[in-house]
Scaffold this motif. Sequence first.
Motif, PDB file in Angstrom:
ATOM      1  N   UNK A  46       0.832  -1.207   0.000  1.00 22.10           N
ATOM      2  CA  UNK A  46       0.000   0.000   0.000  1.00 22.10           C
ATOM      3  C   UNK A  46       0.866   1.255   0.000  1.00 22.10           C
ATOM      4  N   UNK A  47       1.946   1.237   0.785  1.00 24.90           N
ATOM      5  CA  UNK A  47       2.850   2.394   0.846  1.00 24.90           C
ATOM      6  C   UNK A  47       3.510   2.634  -0.511  1.00 24.90           C
ATOM      7  N   UNK A  48       3.955   1.553  -1.152  1.00 23.34           N
ATOM      8  CA  UNK A  48       4.575   1.685  -2.472  1.00 23.34           C
ATOM      9  C   UNK A  48       3.577   2.246  -3.484  1.00 23.34           C
ATOM     10  N   UNK A  49       2.336   1.796  -3.393  1.00 18.03           N
ATOM     11  CA  UNK A  49       1.297   2.263  -4.313  1.00 18.03           C
ATOM     12  C   UNK A  49       1.058   3.765  -4.168  1.00 18.03           C
ATOM     13  N   UNK A  50       1.078   4.257  -2.927  1.00 16.66           N
ATOM     14  CA  UNK A  50       0.901   5.699  -2.704  1.00 16.66           C
ATOM     15  C   UNK A  50       2.059   6.472  -3.330  1.00 16.66           C
ATOM     16  N   UNK A  51       3.275   5.991  -3.130  1.00 15.97           N
ATOM     17  CA  UNK A  51       4.433   6.666  -3.728  1.00 15.97           C
ATOM     18  C   UNK A  51       4.343   6.681  -5.255  1.00 15.97           C
ATOM     19  N   UNK A  52       3.857   5.593  -5.842  1.00 19.12           N
ATOM     20  CA  UNK A  52       3.701   5.555  -7.298  1.00 19.12           C
ATOM     21  C   UNK A  52       2.682   6.594  -7.762  1.00 19.12           C
ATOM     22  N   UNK A  53       1.608   6.744  -6.998  1.00 25.68           N
ATOM     23  CA  UNK A  53       0.569   7.716  -7.366  1.00 25.68           C
ATOM     24  C   UNK A  53       1.120   9.135  -7.401  1.00 25.68           C
ATOM     25  N   UNK A  89      10.439   2.276  -4.936  1.00 25.05           N
ATOM     26  CA  UNK A  89      11.348   1.131  -5.062  1.00 25.05           C
ATOM     27  C   UNK A  89      11.973   0.785  -3.711  1.00 25.05           C
ATOM     28  N   UNK A  90      12.318   1.805  -2.936  1.00 25.78           N
ATOM     29  CA  UNK A  90      12.908   1.575  -1.613  1.00 25.78           C
ATOM     30  C   UNK A  90      11.938   0.822  -0.709  1.00 25.78           C
ATOM     31  N   UNK A  91      10.662   1.206  -0.754  1.00 25.87           N
ATOM     32  CA  UNK A  91       9.646   0.519   0.053  1.00 25.87           C
ATOM     33  C   UNK A  91       9.494  -0.935  -0.406  1.00 25.87           C
ATOM     34  N   UNK A  92       9.530  -1.161  -1.711  1.00 27.13           N
ATOM     35  CA  UNK A  92       9.419  -2.525  -2.232  1.00 27.13           C
ATOM     36  C   UNK A  92      10.593  -3.387  -1.774  1.00 27.13           C
ATOM     37  N   UNK A  93      11.775  -2.796  -1.712  1.00 29.08           N
ATOM     38  CA  UNK A  93      12.945  -3.542  -1.239  1.00 29.08           C
ATOM     39  C   UNK A  93      12.850  -3.825   0.261  1.00 29.08           C
ATOM     40  N   UNK A  94      12.218  -2.922   0.999  1.00 24.85           N
ATOM     41  CA  UNK A  94      11.974  -3.185   2.424  1.00 24.85           C
ATOM     42  C   UNK A  94      10.988  -4.341   2.585  1.00 24.85           C
ATOM     43  N   UNK A  95       9.994  -4.392   1.710  1.00 28.54           N
ATOM     44  CA  UNK A  95       9.053  -5.518   1.721  1.00 28.54           C
ATOM     45  C   UNK A  95       9.811  -6.825   1.458  1.00 28.54           C
ATOM     46  N   UNK A  96      10.732  -6.790   0.497  1.00 27.97           N
ATOM     47  CA  UNK A  96      11.515  -7.989   0.181  1.00 27.97           C
ATOM     48  C   UNK A  96      12.315  -8.453   1.394  1.00 27.97           C
ATOM     49  N   UNK A  97      12.873  -7.506   2.124  1.00 25.36           N
ATOM     50  CA  UNK A  97      13.654  -7.843   3.314  1.00 25.36           C
ATOM     51  C   UNK A  97      12.767  -8.487   4.382  1.00 25.36           C
ATOM     52  N   UNK A  98      11.567  -7.926   4.559  1.00 29.76           N
ATOM     53  CA  UNK A  98      10.619  -8.504   5.521  1.00 29.76           C
ATOM     54  C   UNK A  98      10.232  -9.920   5.100  1.00 29.76           C
ATOM     55  N   UNK A  99      10.033 -10.111   3.791  1.00 31.01           N
ATOM     56  CA  UNK A  99       9.672 -11.438   3.275  1.00 31.01           C
ATOM     57  C   UNK A  99      10.804 -12.433   3.503  1.00 31.01           C
ATOM     58  N   UNK A 100      12.033 -11.961   3.333  1.00 28.06           N
ATOM     59  CA  UNK A 100      13.198 -12.823   3.545  1.00 28.06           C
ATOM     60  C   UNK A 100      13.256 -13.310   4.991  1.00 28.06           C
TER      61      UNK A 100
END
Length: 220
Positions: free
Chosen positions: A82-89, A97-108
Amino acid sequence: MESAATVAKELGNWREVADFYRRASELYIECGRSQPASDALAKGARALEDALPEDAVKLYIDACETLEEDGKEQMAFDLYRAAASVYLKIEKYTDAATVLLRWALAADKCNATHSQCKAYLSAIIVYLYAHDFQQAEKCHNDCCQIEAFLNSDQNRCANRLLSAYSDGDVEEIKRVAQSSTISNLDHAIIRHARKLPMGDVTSLKGAAPEEEPLDEDDLT
């Protein structure tokens, strides 16, 4: 507090909306209840998305951190998206992209490999949408240090996309953007991928990529 926030929202007092939801979250934290605390912040974020988008993102990130501090990374995935989507808007692509990479880290951290790989591919697409091929390539190189991504469909898709950019092949870029791997990403990412390429890619043809030392601590 949440009722007060609802009233403030109806009155359009957006700063008060954020304050009330933050206070509600703090009260839940004091009671040791991380999930309702995160939910309160997320409600505030959703209320602010249109009026104060950057404040909304801060609330989303705080909601993620509240869950992560309690070892509930997997419950934060939707909030990162949701945060990444707001930044895209609001066209803040590097931040997205930074938020998406943070999501990846959480997933890891919780071994959610599929979500991790989707987040990495999404970040690469966002950099390409911003017409920052060099950063997209660097991001891809860093992601390839993660074995789970290296052997994934998402990496194969990223390779095809970056190769098409390197070749200046607009038609191949469009074909990859229509692939099933990209169709399985979030709607906001799909919309941006389907608009690729942004800008002229012929200047990239034959360009030698700049090599940068890899930071092994970046994504692990």
